[in-house]
Write an enzyme that holds these catalytic residues in place. Structure first.
Site, PDB file in Angstrom:
ATOM      1  N   GLU A 121     -10.805   9.986  10.761  1.00  0.00           N
ATOM      2  CA  GLU A 121     -10.805   9.222   9.509  1.00  0.00           C
ATOM      3  C   GLU A 121     -10.345   7.789   9.752  1.00  0.00           C
ATOM      4  OE1 GLU A 121      -7.856   8.658   5.778  1.00  0.00           O
ATOM      5  OE2 GLU A 121      -7.793  10.576   6.838  1.00  0.00           O
ATOM      6  N   ASP A 172     -12.965   4.597   9.111  1.00  0.00           N
ATOM      7  CA  ASP A 172     -12.673   3.536   8.157  1.00  0.00           C
ATOM      8  C   ASP A 172     -13.008   2.175   8.765  1.00  0.00           C
ATOM      9  OD1 ASP A 172     -11.364   2.359   5.747  1.00  0.00           O
ATOM     10  OD2 ASP A 172      -9.888   1.709   7.212  1.00  0.00           O
ATOM     11  N   ASP A 213     -11.910  10.899   2.640  1.00  0.00           N
ATOM     12  CA  ASP A 213     -11.427  11.026   4.020  1.00  0.00           C
ATOM     13  C   ASP A 213     -12.463  11.717   4.902  1.00  0.00           C
ATOM     14  OD1 ASP A 213      -9.101   9.879   3.139  1.00  0.00           O
ATOM     15  OD2 ASP A 213      -7.916  11.723   3.175  1.00  0.00           O
ATOM     16  N   GLU A 251     -15.284   9.326   5.862  1.00  0.00           N
ATOM     17  CA  GLU A 251     -14.891   8.409   6.929  1.00  0.00           C
ATOM     18  C   GLU A 251     -14.833   9.122   8.275  1.00  0.00           C
ATOM     19  OE1 GLU A 251     -12.187   5.346   4.219  1.00  0.00           O
ATOM     20  OE2 GLU A 251     -11.219   6.951   5.357  1.00  0.00           O
TER      21      GLU A 251
END
Length: 226
Positions: A45, A49, A118, A121
Protein backbone atom coordinates in the site's frame (compact mmCIF):
# COMPACT_ATOMS: atom_id res chain seq x y z
CA UNK A 1 1.43 -20.80 -7.31
CA UNK A 2 -1.84 -21.20 -9.20
CA UNK A 3 -4.59 -18.64 -8.68
CA UNK A 4 -8.04 -19.73 -7.59
CA UNK A 5 -10.91 -19.35 -10.02
CA UNK A 6 -12.10 -16.30 -8.09
CA UNK A 7 -8.74 -14.54 -8.37
CA UNK A 8 -8.38 -15.56 -12.00
CA UNK A 9 -11.72 -13.86 -12.71
CA UNK A 10 -10.51 -10.82 -10.81
CA UNK A 11 -7.45 -10.65 -13.09
CA UNK A 12 -9.82 -10.68 -16.04
CA UNK A 13 -11.71 -7.73 -14.52
CA UNK A 14 -8.60 -5.62 -14.10
CA UNK A 15 -7.06 -6.70 -17.41
CA UNK A 16 -3.75 -7.90 -15.97
CA UNK A 17 -2.22 -11.36 -15.53
CA UNK A 18 0.39 -11.81 -12.82
CA UNK A 19 3.68 -13.54 -13.54
CA UNK A 20 4.09 -13.90 -9.77
CA UNK A 21 0.60 -14.63 -8.36
CA UNK A 22 1.88 -14.37 -4.79
CA UNK A 23 2.07 -10.61 -5.25
CA UNK A 24 -1.64 -10.43 -5.95
CA UNK A 25 -2.46 -12.56 -2.91
CA UNK A 26 -0.33 -10.33 -0.71
CA UNK A 27 -1.96 -7.18 -2.11
CA UNK A 28 -5.36 -8.54 -1.10
CA UNK A 29 -4.34 -9.70 2.40
CA UNK A 30 -5.52 -7.43 5.21
CA UNK A 31 -3.73 -7.22 8.53
CA UNK A 32 -6.65 -8.90 10.29
CA UNK A 33 -5.70 -12.25 8.73
CA UNK A 34 -1.94 -11.86 8.23
CA UNK A 35 0.73 -13.97 9.92
CA UNK A 36 4.49 -14.55 9.77
CA UNK A 37 3.93 -16.82 6.78
CA UNK A 38 1.19 -14.66 5.26
CA UNK A 39 2.29 -10.99 5.19
CA UNK A 40 -0.32 -8.26 4.88
CA UNK A 41 -0.60 -5.57 2.20
CA UNK A 42 0.63 -2.54 4.18
CA UNK A 43 4.07 -2.33 2.59
CA UNK A 44 2.56 -2.67 -0.87
CA UNK A 45 0.00 0.00 0.00
CA UNK A 46 2.85 2.37 0.90
CA UNK A 47 4.51 1.78 -2.47
CA UNK A 48 1.29 1.85 -4.47
CA UNK A 49 0.39 5.28 -3.11
CA UNK A 50 3.65 6.64 -4.57
CA UNK A 51 3.24 4.91 -7.91
CA UNK A 52 -0.32 6.22 -8.23
CA UNK A 53 0.89 9.72 -7.37
CA UNK A 54 3.54 9.76 -10.09
CA UNK A 55 1.16 8.41 -12.74
CA UNK A 56 -1.54 10.93 -11.87
CA UNK A 57 0.86 13.87 -11.72
CA UNK A 58 2.07 13.04 -15.22
CA UNK A 59 -1.46 12.36 -16.51
CA UNK A 60 -2.93 15.70 -15.42
CA UNK A 61 0.07 17.57 -16.79
CA UNK A 62 -0.44 15.92 -20.17
CA UNK A 63 -4.22 16.42 -20.03
CA UNK A 64 -3.93 20.21 -19.61
CA UNK A 65 -0.59 21.67 -20.76
CA UNK A 66 -1.60 25.22 -19.78
CA UNK A 67 -2.84 24.56 -16.22
CA UNK A 68 -0.99 26.28 -13.40
CA UNK A 69 0.25 24.51 -10.27
CA UNK A 70 -2.63 26.08 -8.35
CA UNK A 71 -5.11 24.32 -10.62
CA UNK A 72 -3.17 21.06 -10.92
CA UNK A 73 -2.76 20.50 -7.17
CA UNK A 74 -6.45 20.13 -6.27
CA UNK A 75 -7.03 17.99 -9.36
CA UNK A 76 -4.19 15.73 -8.29
CA UNK A 77 -5.54 15.48 -4.74
CA UNK A 78 -8.99 14.58 -6.04
CA UNK A 79 -7.62 11.75 -8.18
CA UNK A 80 -5.35 10.12 -5.59
CA UNK A 81 -7.35 10.51 -2.38
CA UNK A 82 -8.65 7.45 -0.56
CA UNK A 83 -12.26 8.00 -1.60
CA UNK A 84 -11.34 7.88 -5.28
CA UNK A 85 -9.22 4.76 -4.79
CA UNK A 86 -12.16 3.14 -2.98
CA UNK A 87 -14.57 4.12 -5.78
CA UNK A 88 -12.31 2.47 -8.36
CA UNK A 89 -11.99 -0.58 -6.09
CA UNK A 90 -15.78 -0.91 -6.01
CA UNK A 91 -15.96 -0.79 -9.80
CA UNK A 92 -13.61 -3.79 -10.09
CA UNK A 93 -15.28 -5.56 -7.12
CA UNK A 94 -12.02 -5.66 -5.19
CA UNK A 95 -13.88 -6.04 -1.90
CA UNK A 96 -15.14 -9.47 -2.96
CA UNK A 97 -11.59 -10.87 -3.13
CA UNK A 98 -10.04 -9.21 -0.08
CA UNK A 99 -8.56 -11.66 2.42
CA UNK A 100 -9.97 -10.61 5.79
CA UNK A 101 -10.05 -11.96 9.32
CA UNK A 102 -13.38 -13.01 10.79
CA UNK A 103 -13.79 -9.82 12.82
CA UNK A 104 -13.38 -7.63 9.74
CA UNK A 105 -15.75 -9.76 7.69
CA UNK A 106 -18.41 -9.55 10.41
CA UNK A 107 -18.00 -5.77 10.66
CA UNK A 108 -18.47 -5.28 6.92
CA UNK A 109 -14.80 -4.87 5.99
CA UNK A 110 -15.42 -5.64 2.32
CA UNK A 111 -17.39 -2.38 2.05
CA UNK A 112 -15.20 -0.15 4.21
CA UNK A 113 -13.77 2.89 2.44
CA UNK A 114 -10.35 2.64 4.09
CA UNK A 115 -9.88 -1.06 3.37
CA UNK A 116 -10.94 -0.68 -0.25
CA UNK A 117 -8.69 2.33 -0.78
CA UNK A 118 -5.72 0.60 0.83
CA UNK A 119 -6.35 -2.54 -1.19
CA UNK A 120 -6.44 -0.55 -4.42
CA UNK A 121 -3.09 1.06 -3.66
CA UNK A 122 -1.61 -2.34 -2.75
CA UNK A 123 -2.89 -3.79 -6.03
CA UNK A 124 -1.16 -1.01 -7.96
CA UNK A 125 2.10 -1.79 -6.19
CA UNK A 126 1.70 -5.52 -6.89
CA UNK A 127 1.33 -4.82 -10.61
CA UNK A 128 4.32 -2.47 -10.47
CA UNK A 129 6.46 -5.13 -8.78
CA UNK A 130 5.26 -7.80 -11.17
CA UNK A 131 5.34 -6.02 -14.51
CA UNK A 132 7.17 -2.73 -14.00
CA UNK A 133 6.13 0.90 -14.20
CA UNK A 134 4.61 0.68 -17.69
CA UNK A 135 2.24 -2.09 -16.56
CA UNK A 136 1.22 -0.17 -13.45
CA UNK A 137 0.69 3.01 -15.47
CA UNK A 138 -1.50 1.18 -17.98
CA UNK A 139 -3.57 -0.34 -15.16
CA UNK A 140 -4.09 2.99 -13.41
CA UNK A 141 -5.03 4.94 -16.52
CA UNK A 142 -7.40 2.18 -17.65
CA UNK A 143 -9.16 1.90 -14.28
CA UNK A 144 -9.30 5.65 -13.56
CA UNK A 145 -10.52 6.19 -17.11
CA UNK A 146 -12.34 9.46 -17.80
CA UNK A 147 -11.73 10.72 -14.25
CA UNK A 148 -8.41 12.17 -15.40
CA UNK A 149 -10.07 14.42 -17.98
CA UNK A 150 -13.31 15.10 -16.12
CA UNK A 151 -11.84 16.15 -12.76
CA UNK A 152 -13.13 19.65 -11.99
CA UNK A 153 -10.89 22.67 -12.38
CA UNK A 154 -11.55 23.43 -8.74
CA UNK A 155 -11.32 19.90 -7.38
CA UNK A 156 -10.77 20.72 -3.74
CA UNK A 157 -12.67 18.48 -1.39
CA UNK A 158 -15.56 20.28 0.39
CA UNK A 159 -13.85 20.33 3.81
CA UNK A 160 -10.79 22.04 2.36
CA UNK A 161 -12.93 24.48 0.39
CA UNK A 162 -14.96 25.37 3.50
CA UNK A 163 -11.80 25.81 5.54
CA UNK A 164 -10.39 28.23 2.95
CA UNK A 165 -13.73 30.06 2.80
CA UNK A 166 -13.83 30.78 6.54
CA UNK A 167 -10.14 31.68 6.62
CA UNK A 168 -10.82 34.29 3.95
CA UNK A 169 -13.49 35.75 6.25
CA UNK A 170 -11.05 35.77 9.19
CA UNK A 171 -13.03 33.14 11.11
CA UNK A 172 -11.74 30.14 13.07
CA UNK A 173 -11.81 26.55 11.84
CA UNK A 174 -15.27 24.95 11.23
CA UNK A 175 -16.37 22.57 13.97
CA UNK A 176 -17.62 19.06 13.13
CA UNK A 177 -19.80 17.12 15.55
CA UNK A 178 -21.36 13.64 15.45
CA UNK A 179 -25.07 14.21 16.03
CA UNK A 180 -26.22 10.62 15.70
CA UNK A 181 -24.86 7.14 15.02
CA UNK A 182 -27.35 4.58 13.77
CA UNK A 183 -27.36 1.06 12.36
CA UNK A 184 -25.43 -2.11 13.26
CA UNK A 185 -21.66 -2.14 13.79
CA UNK A 186 -21.03 -3.67 10.36
CA UNK A 187 -23.05 -0.98 8.58
CA UNK A 188 -23.14 2.20 10.67
CA UNK A 189 -24.60 5.49 9.54
CA UNK A 190 -23.37 8.80 10.91
CA UNK A 191 -25.13 12.14 11.02
CA UNK A 192 -22.60 14.94 11.35
CA UNK A 193 -23.10 18.67 11.72
CA UNK A 194 -20.62 21.37 10.76
CA UNK A 195 -20.91 24.77 12.42
CA UNK A 196 -19.12 28.05 11.75
CA UNK A 197 -18.25 30.66 14.36
CA UNK A 198 -20.71 32.98 12.61
CA UNK A 199 -23.51 30.51 13.30
CA UNK A 200 -24.11 28.95 9.89
CA UNK A 201 -24.70 25.22 10.17
CA UNK A 202 -25.47 22.16 8.04
CA UNK A 203 -25.93 18.43 8.61
CA UNK A 204 -25.38 15.35 6.47
CA UNK A 205 -25.60 11.58 6.81
CA UNK A 206 -23.29 8.87 5.41
CA UNK A 207 -21.89 5.44 6.13
CA UNK A 208 -18.50 6.78 7.24
CA UNK A 209 -17.59 9.77 9.40
CA UNK A 210 -15.29 11.30 6.81
CA UNK A 211 -17.94 10.99 4.10
CA UNK A 212 -20.54 12.59 6.36
CA UNK A 213 -18.17 15.45 7.17
CA UNK A 214 -17.49 16.05 3.49
CA UNK A 215 -21.21 15.97 2.71
CA UNK A 216 -21.99 18.40 5.53
CA UNK A 217 -19.26 20.78 4.35
CA UNK A 218 -20.60 20.60 0.80
CA UNK A 219 -24.15 21.33 1.97
CA UNK A 220 -22.97 24.34 3.94
CA UNK A 221 -20.90 25.68 1.05
CA UNK A 222 -23.92 25.44 -1.25
CA UNK A 223 -26.02 27.30 1.31
CA UNK A 224 -23.40 30.03 1.71
CA UNK A 225 -23.18 30.41 -2.06
CA UNK A 226 -26.90 31.16 -2.46
Amino acid sequence: MKLSGELSEFCDRIGYRFQTPELLVRALTHGSISSTTRPDNQRLEFLGDRVLGLVMAEAILDADPTATEGILAPRYNALVRKETCAAVAREIELGAVLKLGKSEMVSGGRRKEALLGDGMEALIAAVYRDGGFAAARDLILRLWGSRVHEVEEDARDPKTALQEFVQARGEPTPQYEIIKREGPDHAPEFTIAVTLASGERAEAKAGAKRQAEQAAAKALLERLDT
